[in-house]
Motif scaffolding. Structure first.
Motif, mmCIF file in Angstrom:
data_model
loop_
_atom_site.group_PDB
_atom_site.id
_atom_site.type_symbol
_atom_site.label_atom_id
_atom_site.label_comp_id
_atom_site.label_asym_id
_atom_site.label_seq_id
_atom_site.Cartn_x
_atom_site.Cartn_y
_atom_site.Cartn_z
ATOM 1 N N LYS A 1 2.912 11.379 -5.061
ATOM 2 C CA LYS A 1 1.865 10.743 -4.249
ATOM 3 C C LYS A 1 1.337 9.539 -5.007
ATOM 4 C CE LYS A 1 1.924 13.867 -1.013
ATOM 5 N NZ LYS A 1 2.582 13.618 0.222
ATOM 6 N N ALA A 2 1.138 8.453 -4.301
ATOM 7 C CA ALA A 2 0.693 7.218 -4.938
ATOM 8 C C ALA A 2 -0.779 7.282 -5.328
ATOM 9 C CB ALA A 2 0.929 6.042 -4.001
ATOM 10 N N ASP A 3 -1.087 6.626 -6.421
ATOM 11 C CA ASP A 3 -2.467 6.472 -6.867
ATOM 12 C C ASP A 3 -2.914 5.059 -6.508
ATOM 13 O OD1 ASP A 3 -2.575 9.007 -8.066
ATOM 14 O OD2 ASP A 3 -1.730 8.231 -9.935
ATOM 15 N N PRO A 4 -4.106 4.898 -5.926
ATOM 16 C CA PRO A 4 -4.576 3.546 -5.583
ATOM 17 C C PRO A 4 -4.589 2.642 -6.813
ATOM 18 C CG PRO A 4 -6.028 5.224 -4.667
ATOM 19 C CD PRO A 4 -5.067 5.939 -5.578
ATOM 20 N N GLY A 5 -4.012 1.487 -6.666
ATOM 21 C CA GLY A 5 -3.994 0.510 -7.749
ATOM 22 C C GLY A 5 -2.884 0.687 -8.763
ATOM 23 N N LYS A 6 -2.167 1.792 -8.721
ATOM 24 C CA LYS A 6 -1.085 2.008 -9.686
ATOM 25 C C LYS A 6 0.108 1.129 -9.309
ATOM 26 C CE LYS A 6 1.464 5.622 -12.065
ATOM 27 N NZ LYS A 6 1.646 7.061 -12.222
ATOM 28 N N ILE B 1 16.077 6.690 -3.331
ATOM 29 C CA ILE B 1 14.632 6.590 -3.542
ATOM 30 C C ILE B 1 14.046 6.062 -2.243
ATOM 31 C CG2 ILE B 1 12.824 5.206 -4.659
ATOM 32 C CD1 ILE B 1 13.722 7.258 -6.536
ATOM 33 N N LYS B 2 13.014 6.734 -1.744
ATOM 34 C CA LYS B 2 12.303 6.257 -0.554
ATOM 35 C C LYS B 2 10.846 6.038 -0.917
ATOM 36 C CE LYS B 2 15.220 8.089 3.049
ATOM 37 N NZ LYS B 2 15.267 8.719 4.354
ATOM 38 N N ILE B 3 10.364 4.850 -0.571
ATOM 39 C CA ILE B 3 8.969 4.511 -0.796
ATOM 40 C C ILE B 3 8.324 4.354 0.577
ATOM 41 C CG2 ILE B 3 7.355 2.844 -1.785
ATOM 42 C CD1 ILE B 3 9.618 2.011 -3.691
ATOM 43 N N LYS B 4 7.291 5.136 0.803
ATOM 44 C CA LYS B 4 6.592 5.089 2.083
ATOM 45 C C LYS B 4 5.253 4.398 1.889
ATOM 46 C CE LYS B 4 4.973 7.982 5.859
ATOM 47 N NZ LYS B 4 4.790 9.347 6.356
ATOM 48 N N SER B 5 4.969 3.431 2.782
ATOM 49 C CA SER B 5 3.688 2.739 2.703
ATOM 50 C C SER B 5 2.663 3.465 3.568
ATOM 51 C CB SER B 5 3.832 1.289 3.178
ATOM 52 O OG SER B 5 4.008 1.255 4.576
ATOM 53 N N GLN B 6 1.416 3.123 3.388
ATOM 54 C CA GLN B 6 0.348 3.752 4.162
ATOM 55 C C GLN B 6 0.429 3.408 5.642
ATOM 56 O OE1 GLN B 6 -3.198 2.597 2.043
ATOM 57 N NE2 GLN B 6 -2.880 4.134 0.462
ATOM 58 N N ASN C 1 0.834 -1.203 0.000
ATOM 59 C CA ASN C 1 0.000 0.000 0.000
ATOM 60 C C ASN C 1 0.868 1.251 0.000
ATOM 61 O OD1 ASN C 1 -2.460 -1.419 0.039
ATOM 62 N ND2 ASN C 1 -2.201 -1.789 2.227
ATOM 63 N N THR C 2 1.285 1.672 -1.180
ATOM 64 C CA THR C 2 2.190 2.814 -1.330
ATOM 65 C C THR C 2 1.448 4.118 -1.050
ATOM 66 O OG1 THR C 2 3.360 1.587 -3.039
ATOM 67 C CG2 THR C 2 3.794 3.953 -2.907
ATOM 68 N N GLU C 3 2.099 4.981 -0.240
ATOM 69 C CA GLU C 3 1.563 6.316 0.021
ATOM 70 C C GLU C 3 2.276 7.361 -0.829
ATOM 71 O OE1 GLU C 3 1.995 9.285 3.704
ATOM 72 O OE2 GLU C 3 0.782 7.506 4.156
ATOM 73 N N ALA C 4 3.623 7.276 -0.873
ATOM 74 C CA ALA C 4 4.396 8.269 -1.622
ATOM 75 C C ALA C 4 5.758 7.688 -1.990
ATOM 76 C CB ALA C 4 4.583 9.538 -0.801
ATOM 77 N N ILE C 5 6.333 8.242 -3.057
ATOM 78 C CA ILE C 5 7.675 7.884 -3.506
ATOM 79 C C ILE C 5 8.444 9.185 -3.660
ATOM 80 C CG2 ILE C 5 9.043 6.832 -5.350
ATOM 81 C CD1 ILE C 5 6.498 5.148 -5.988
ATOM 82 N N ALA C 6 9.683 9.227 -3.102
ATOM 83 C CA ALA C 6 10.464 10.466 -3.152
ATOM 84 C C ALA C 6 11.895 10.165 -3.589
ATOM 85 C CB ALA C 6 10.461 11.158 -1.789
ATOM 86 N N GLY D 1 3.253 3.369 7.261
ATOM 87 C CA GLY D 1 4.424 4.049 7.805
ATOM 88 C C GLY D 1 5.765 3.392 7.519
ATOM 89 N N ALA D 2 5.791 2.205 6.933
ATOM 90 C CA ALA D 2 7.056 1.559 6.595
ATOM 91 C C ALA D 2 7.744 2.342 5.481
ATOM 92 C CB ALA D 2 6.832 0.119 6.151
ATOM 93 N N VAL D 3 9.083 2.436 5.560
ATOM 94 C CA VAL D 3 9.845 3.146 4.538
ATOM 95 C C VAL D 3 10.883 2.205 3.949
ATOM 96 C CG1 VAL D 3 11.403 5.074 4.061
ATOM 97 C CG2 VAL D 3 9.524 5.372 5.689
ATOM 98 N N ILE D 4 10.903 2.144 2.638
ATOM 99 C CA ILE D 4 11.897 1.353 1.915
ATOM 100 C C ILE D 4 12.815 2.342 1.221
ATOM 101 C CG2 ILE D 4 12.259 -0.246 0.004
ATOM 102 C CD1 ILE D 4 9.463 -1.383 0.687
ATOM 103 N N SER D 5 14.129 2.199 1.439
ATOM 104 C CA SER D 5 15.108 3.089 0.821
ATOM 105 C C SER D 5 16.030 2.290 -0.074
ATOM 106 C CB SER D 5 15.956 3.795 1.890
ATOM 107 O OG SER D 5 15.156 4.599 2.695
#
Length: 177
Positions: A137-142, A159-164, A119-124, A166-170
């Protein structure tokens, strides 16, 4: 005012043994909302790179160059820390196998593919000094995101991917356009 808080007392000077992995808390007391510039004026004989870690934003700033922040009125006791570790090596979650991140230098873009229900919230995208360059900002289903990197200098980025939740993947990427 900038100070160190040790055992509930504020000090302007802090001398302690060097430990590379330690985060030294610093305390800001801001009287009114104001722009703040932070810069390490002098290091003396200390040769390590020093970073300001913003725990609220999970960003590292190399303080050998000026940092400009706008801080609201209040006391910042557990937000900012001095650290000696590189911003590329903060504690992070390993990317799950359903997420693929790679830099496509030929197309001048970073490609992120999410193959399951992460469940991606944002990618930076961040530069080496911890400055956020772009956030999507993530789009649902994208399931695929493309970040153009053609306007950035060759070098290391994060690149940091934040899930809904709160988990962050770098992940480090090398841009070489």
């Amino acid at each position: 005012m900038l100070s160190w808080r040790l055992e509930h007392e504020e000090f302007l000077i802090n001398v302690q043994p060097f430990q590379r992995n330690e985060k030294v808390p610093i305390f800001f007391s801001i009287a009114e909302t104001t722009p703040v510039e932070i810069l390490l004026a002098e290091k003396g004989n200390f040769e390590e790179t020093i970073f300001l870690y913003d725990a609220e934003e999970n960003l590292y700033y190399n303080i050998s160059e000026p940092i400009s922040l706008v801080l609201n009125k209040g006391d910042y006791a557990q937000r900012f820390y001095l650290t000696f570790e590189t911003p590329l090596d903060p504690p992070q979650i390993s990317p799950p196998s359903e997420i693929a991140i790679f830099q496509n230098n030929i197309e001048q873009r970073t490609e992120i593919r999410i193959q399951s229900n992460f469940n991606t919230e944002a990618i930076a995208l961040f530069d080496i000094s911890g400055r956020k360059l772009v956030e999507v900002k993530a789009d649902p289903g994208k399931l695929e995101y493309l970040i153009s990197t053609g306007n950035y200098s060759n070098g290391y980025y994060v690149i940091k991917i934040k899930s809904q939740d709160g988990a962050v993947i770098s992940k480090k990427v090398i841009i070489s356009n």
